[in-house]
Design a protein around this motif. Structure first.
Motif, mmCIF file in Angstrom:
data_model
loop_
_atom_site.group_PDB
_atom_site.id
_atom_site.type_symbol
_atom_site.label_atom_id
_atom_site.label_comp_id
_atom_site.label_asym_id
_atom_site.label_seq_id
_atom_site.Cartn_x
_atom_site.Cartn_y
_atom_site.Cartn_z
ATOM 1 N N LEU A 1 0.821 -1.209 0.000
ATOM 2 C CA LEU A 1 0.000 0.000 0.000
ATOM 3 C C LEU A 1 0.855 1.259 0.000
ATOM 4 O O LEU A 1 0.506 2.259 -0.643
ATOM 5 C CB LEU A 1 -0.931 -0.010 1.209
ATOM 6 N N SER A 2 1.968 1.225 0.705
ATOM 7 C CA SER A 2 2.868 2.381 0.734
ATOM 8 C C SER A 2 3.418 2.678 -0.657
ATOM 9 O O SER A 2 3.461 3.837 -1.084
ATOM 10 C CB SER A 2 4.010 2.121 1.715
ATOM 11 N N ASP A 3 3.817 1.623 -1.373
ATOM 12 C CA ASP A 3 4.359 1.822 -2.724
ATOM 13 C C ASP A 3 3.282 2.298 -3.696
ATOM 14 O O ASP A 3 3.523 3.211 -4.498
ATOM 15 C CB ASP A 3 4.974 0.518 -3.219
ATOM 16 N N LEU A 4 2.100 1.702 -3.628
ATOM 17 C CA LEU A 4 1.012 2.117 -4.528
ATOM 18 C C LEU A 4 0.566 3.537 -4.231
ATOM 19 O O LEU A 4 0.210 4.294 -5.137
ATOM 20 C CB LEU A 4 -0.169 1.156 -4.394
ATOM 21 N N HIS A 5 0.576 3.909 -2.960
ATOM 22 C CA HIS A 5 0.192 5.271 -2.575
ATOM 23 C C HIS A 5 1.193 6.297 -3.095
ATOM 24 O O HIS A 5 0.824 7.416 -3.460
ATOM 25 C CB HIS A 5 0.096 5.365 -1.049
ATOM 26 N N THR A 6 2.465 5.915 -3.157
ATOM 27 C CA THR A 6 3.509 6.828 -3.620
ATOM 28 C C THR A 6 3.572 6.897 -5.145
ATOM 29 O O THR A 6 3.617 7.984 -5.727
ATOM 30 C CB THR A 6 4.882 6.384 -3.067
ATOM 31 N N THR A 7 3.563 5.735 -5.786
ATOM 32 C CA THR A 7 3.760 5.690 -7.239
ATOM 33 C C THR A 7 2.473 5.880 -8.036
ATOM 34 O O THR A 7 2.519 6.326 -9.186
ATOM 35 C CB THR A 7 4.371 4.347 -7.634
ATOM 36 N N ARG B 1 -9.953 -4.494 -1.092
ATOM 37 C CA ARG B 1 -9.225 -4.294 0.159
ATOM 38 C C ARG B 1 -8.306 -5.483 0.435
ATOM 39 O O ARG B 1 -8.636 -6.625 0.111
ATOM 40 C CB ARG B 1 -10.195 -4.108 1.321
ATOM 41 N N MET B 2 -7.162 -5.183 1.039
ATOM 42 C CA MET B 2 -6.209 -6.202 1.469
ATOM 43 C C MET B 2 -5.999 -6.043 2.962
ATOM 44 O O MET B 2 -5.435 -5.051 3.419
ATOM 45 C CB MET B 2 -4.880 -6.063 0.724
ATOM 46 N N LEU B 3 -6.463 -7.020 3.735
ATOM 47 C CA LEU B 3 -6.389 -6.946 5.192
ATOM 48 C C LEU B 3 -5.509 -8.062 5.723
ATOM 49 O O LEU B 3 -5.826 -9.245 5.537
ATOM 50 C CB LEU B 3 -7.797 -7.064 5.800
ATOM 51 N N PRO B 4 -4.391 -7.733 6.360
ATOM 52 C CA PRO B 4 -3.535 -8.787 6.919
ATOM 53 C C PRO B 4 -4.228 -9.514 8.061
ATOM 54 O O PRO B 4 -5.033 -8.929 8.789
ATOM 55 C CB PRO B 4 -2.300 -8.020 7.405
ATOM 56 N N VAL B 5 -3.919 -10.775 8.217
ATOM 57 C CA VAL B 5 -4.448 -11.594 9.312
ATOM 58 C C VAL B 5 -3.247 -12.191 10.031
ATOM 59 O O VAL B 5 -2.609 -13.110 9.533
ATOM 60 C CB VAL B 5 -5.383 -12.701 8.794
ATOM 61 N N THR B 6 -2.930 -11.649 11.202
ATOM 62 C CA THR B 6 -1.778 -12.135 11.967
ATOM 63 C C THR B 6 -2.204 -12.982 13.165
ATOM 64 O O THR B 6 -1.355 -13.447 13.921
ATOM 65 C CB THR B 6 -0.921 -10.959 12.451
ATOM 66 N N ARG C 1 -6.694 4.658 3.109
ATOM 67 C CA ARG C 1 -8.126 4.532 2.759
ATOM 68 C C ARG C 1 -8.708 3.183 3.165
ATOM 69 O O ARG C 1 -9.283 2.459 2.351
ATOM 70 C CB ARG C 1 -8.317 4.742 1.248
ATOM 71 N N LYS C 2 -8.528 2.841 4.434
ATOM 72 C CA LYS C 2 -9.039 1.579 4.986
ATOM 73 C C LYS C 2 -8.470 0.363 4.256
ATOM 74 O O LYS C 2 -9.124 -0.658 4.094
ATOM 75 C CB LYS C 2 -10.574 1.553 4.954
ATOM 76 N N TYR C 3 -7.212 0.524 3.822
ATOM 77 C CA TYR C 3 -6.480 -0.534 3.122
ATOM 78 C C TYR C 3 -7.190 -0.950 1.832
ATOM 79 O O TYR C 3 -7.211 -2.129 1.461
ATOM 80 C CB TYR C 3 -6.249 -1.728 4.042
ATOM 81 N N ASN C 4 -7.736 0.058 1.147
ATOM 82 C CA ASN C 4 -8.413 -0.154 -0.130
ATOM 83 C C ASN C 4 -7.435 0.131 -1.262
ATOM 84 O O ASN C 4 -6.996 1.269 -1.445
ATOM 85 C CB ASN C 4 -9.643 0.757 -0.228
ATOM 86 N N VAL C 5 -7.104 -0.891 -2.014
ATOM 87 C CA VAL C 5 -6.094 -0.771 -3.066
ATOM 88 C C VAL C 5 -6.532 0.207 -4.154
ATOM 89 O O VAL C 5 -5.739 1.041 -4.617
ATOM 90 C CB VAL C 5 -5.799 -2.163 -3.673
ATOM 91 N N GLN C 6 -7.788 0.132 -4.568
ATOM 92 C CA GLN C 6 -8.265 1.005 -5.646
ATOM 93 C C GLN C 6 -8.249 2.474 -5.233
ATOM 94 O O GLN C 6 -7.891 3.354 -6.023
ATOM 95 C CB GLN C 6 -9.686 0.598 -6.057
#
Length: 319
Positions: free
Chosen positions: A131-137, A147-152, A246-251
């Motif tokens: 998300l950091s890379d997509l937000h920057t580039t 959405r992509m939500l990690p599950v730890t 944006r709530k971990y929303n890729v789009q």
């Protein structure tokens, strides 16, 4: 229908039936929940490409080892039987673990949601890196992933089990001396036995017990506790930058941000309504003055008329 066909169906079952078991989301798994809009197969393909690209960048290439054993038949005959059996069991266990890939697609138990099980990596760091890379580039690397939500962490989706599990799970972020502002993002799918308000209240009380300095912030929290319930499995993670991404929303993250207006434009935009208000107030004041002037002139005319009537009455009395 022939007897052979009946026997084959009885032995192997119907091909159209979806098999349950090792390919479903279960308690104890870690991974990434990915939501999409109708096209789960394409979403899975995009997810594998995206995750593999960034995982190799972040954790290095995936290492796959050969499962073939190194011992020959002659060496096995010379060894003691017990030693040979132990060695064979160890090789079978090792071959089973080696077959597990870095990413495995699993049945999530809900429509438009896929679960990618992860092995030997930290899913929260991976998703944040993506998300950091997509937000920057702002590069368009996905079309159907939402959405992509990690599950730890995972546990049974019952309130008592969730509170018991979260008591130790949340210590890394919220137990004294650690503290942070936080919010709780809860969602349940295909599960009606959990009430949202009760779950959020119990989790908030637990975070407060870990450290009273932990404060709720629904606008821009430092950490967000994600609780996603699917059927009888509760998927949990604690993430950063939930509002920023944006709530971990890729789009939404990939969208170009609207340009901010200039200060001069903002000033003229704010001045215009003030000028309109001033004109409107001036018009209303002038209108009010005109109406007051009309009222005064009407009163003067009435006074003159009354005086004339009095004079006429006095003249008639003298006559």
């Amino acid at each position: 229908m022939s007897a052979a066909v009946k026997r084959s169906r009885k032995r192997y079952g119907h091909h159209g039936k979806r098999w349950k078991g090792s390919r479903e989301l279960e308690v104890g798994m870690e991974g990434i929940l990915i939501t999409c809009n109708m096209n789960e197969r394409k979403c899975t393909a995009e997810a594998f490409n995206l995750l593999s690209e960034y995982a190799e960048e972040l954790f290095g290439p995936e290492k796959l080892q050969d499962n073939t054993g190194s011992s020959s038949d002659e060496e096995a005959e010379e060894e003691d039987v017990d030693v040979a059996l132990k060695k064979e069991v160890a090789q079978l266990k090792a071959s089973g673990t080696k077959q597990q890939r870095r990413f495995q697609a699993m049945e999530s138990g809900a429509n438009n949601v896929i679960f990618i099980r992860t092995q030997n990596l930290e899913s929260d760091k991976l998703v944040h890196h993506i998300l950091s890379d997509l937000h920057t580039t702002k590069k368009k690397k996905s079309r159907v992933i939402l959405r992509m939500l990690p599950v730890t962490g995972t546990c049974k989706a019952f309130q008592d089990d969730m509170v018991k599990y979260l008591t130790t799970y949340l210590e890394s972020w919220f137990k004294t001396p650690n503290c942070a502002t936080y919010q709780i993002a809860f969602k349940a799918r295909n599960s009606s036995h959990n009430k949202r308000d009760e779950i959020i209240k119990s989790i908030a009380g637990l975070v407060g017990m870990l450290n009273p300095k932990n404060k709720v912030d629904l606008t821009n929290p430092e950490l967000t506790i994600i609780v996603e319930v699917i059927k009888t499995v509760c998927c949990i993670s604690v993430v950063k930058d939930y509002a920023l991404y944006r709530k971990y929303n890729v789009q939404e993250v990939m969208k170009e941000e609207a340009p901010k207006p200039d200060a001069a434009a903002e000033k003229t935009a704010t001045d215009q309504p003030e000028q309109k208000e001033e004109k409107q107030t001036n018009l209303e004041e002038n209108k009010g003055e005109e109406e007051n002037g009309k009222n005064v002139s009407q009163e003067n005319e009435e006074v003159k008329k009354n005086e004339e009537v009095k004079k006429n009455e006095e003249g008639e009395e003298e006559r």
